[in-house]
Design an enzyme around this catalytic site. Structure first.
Site, PDB file in Angstrom:
ATOM      1  N   LYS A  23      60.568   7.764  66.337  1.00 28.48           N
ATOM      2  CA  LYS A  23      60.067   8.109  65.012  1.00 28.48           C
ATOM      3  C   LYS A  23      58.823   9.005  65.099  1.00 28.48           C
ATOM      4  O   LYS A  23      58.251   9.183  66.173  1.00 28.48           O
ATOM      5  CB  LYS A  23      59.767   6.825  64.247  1.00 28.48           C
ATOM      6  N   HIS A  33      63.736   3.610  66.296  1.00 32.12           N
ATOM      7  CA  HIS A  33      64.873   3.062  65.553  1.00 32.12           C
ATOM      8  C   HIS A  33      66.052   3.004  66.512  1.00 32.12           C
ATOM      9  O   HIS A  33      66.239   3.906  67.331  1.00 32.12           O
ATOM     10  CB  HIS A  33      65.233   3.980  64.373  1.00 32.12           C
ATOM     11  N   TYR A  60      69.185   6.118  55.817  1.00 30.97           N
ATOM     12  CA  TYR A  60      68.647   4.867  55.273  1.00 30.97           C
ATOM     13  C   TYR A  60      69.269   4.475  53.934  1.00 30.97           C
ATOM     14  O   TYR A  60      68.646   3.757  53.153  1.00 30.97           O
ATOM     15  CB  TYR A  60      67.129   4.987  55.149  1.00 30.97           C
ATOM     16  N   GLU A  87      75.584   6.516  62.437  1.00 26.63           N
ATOM     17  CA  GLU A  87      74.318   7.207  62.655  1.00 26.63           C
ATOM     18  C   GLU A  87      74.462   8.346  63.666  1.00 26.63           C
ATOM     19  O   GLU A  87      73.876   9.410  63.478  1.00 26.63           O
ATOM     20  CB  GLU A  87      73.251   6.196  63.089  1.00 26.63           C
ATOM     21  N   ASN A 121      56.550   1.855  63.615  1.00 30.56           N
ATOM     22  CA  ASN A 121      56.991   1.022  64.742  1.00 30.56           C
ATOM     23  C   ASN A 121      57.724   1.808  65.826  1.00 30.56           C
ATOM     24  O   ASN A 121      58.518   1.258  66.565  1.00 30.56           O
ATOM     25  CB  ASN A 121      57.810  -0.164  64.251  1.00 30.56           C
TER      26      ASN A 121
END
Length: 140
Positions: free
Chosen positions: A10, A116, A50, A127, A113
């Site tokens: 990310k 992913h 998402y 994805e 975080n």
């Protein structure tokens, strides 16, 4: 059983220059990277990725965050890739992620975080298809 899964470093992980460290962990675990690209995700792509979170209170913040800077998208291949990679990255909330996991070692917050990874084979296929054409996947 050999599987492929989708992994994305990310914006906070890219900004903090953790790309090499994260890739190294997957390679040392014996996984192969069969596709990889650095992109700046647009809103439409983020919404596709998402879509399951649409309507939730954190949705707009998530979309704004994931489009705020470059990300590294990868397809990783190896034995039980989906479940093993999920264990390697740790819990979404870094305070619940054990030391030694990617999030346990590097994540700053639940929203920033670092990484992913797909949580099922079905999601991995979906994805991967958002970011890579079949011809971009290398056969190892």
């Amino acid at each position: 059983m050999k599987q492929r899964t989708f992994v994305m470093i990310k914006p906070d992980g890219v900004k903090r220059r953790l790309i090499g460290e994260i890739i190294s962990r997957f390679e040392k675990r014996g996984f192969n990277i069969v596709a990889m690209k650095l992109i700046h995700m647009d809103r439409a792509t983020a919404e596709r990725l998402y879509e399951e979170h649409r309507g939730k209170s954190f949705y707009e913040e998530l979309i704004n965050y994931i489009t705020s800077g470059p990300v590294v998208c990868m397809v990783i291949e190896g034995d039980e890739a989906v479940s093993v990679v999920r264990k390697m990255i740790g819990n979404t909330d870094p305070k619940d992620a054990p030391p030694g996991t990617i999030r346990g070692d590097f994540a700053l917050s639940k929203s920033e975080n670092v990484i992913h990874a797909s949580d099922s084979e079905e999601k991995a296929k979906r994805e991967m298809g958002i970011f890579f054409a079949e011809k971009e996947l290398i056969i190892v």
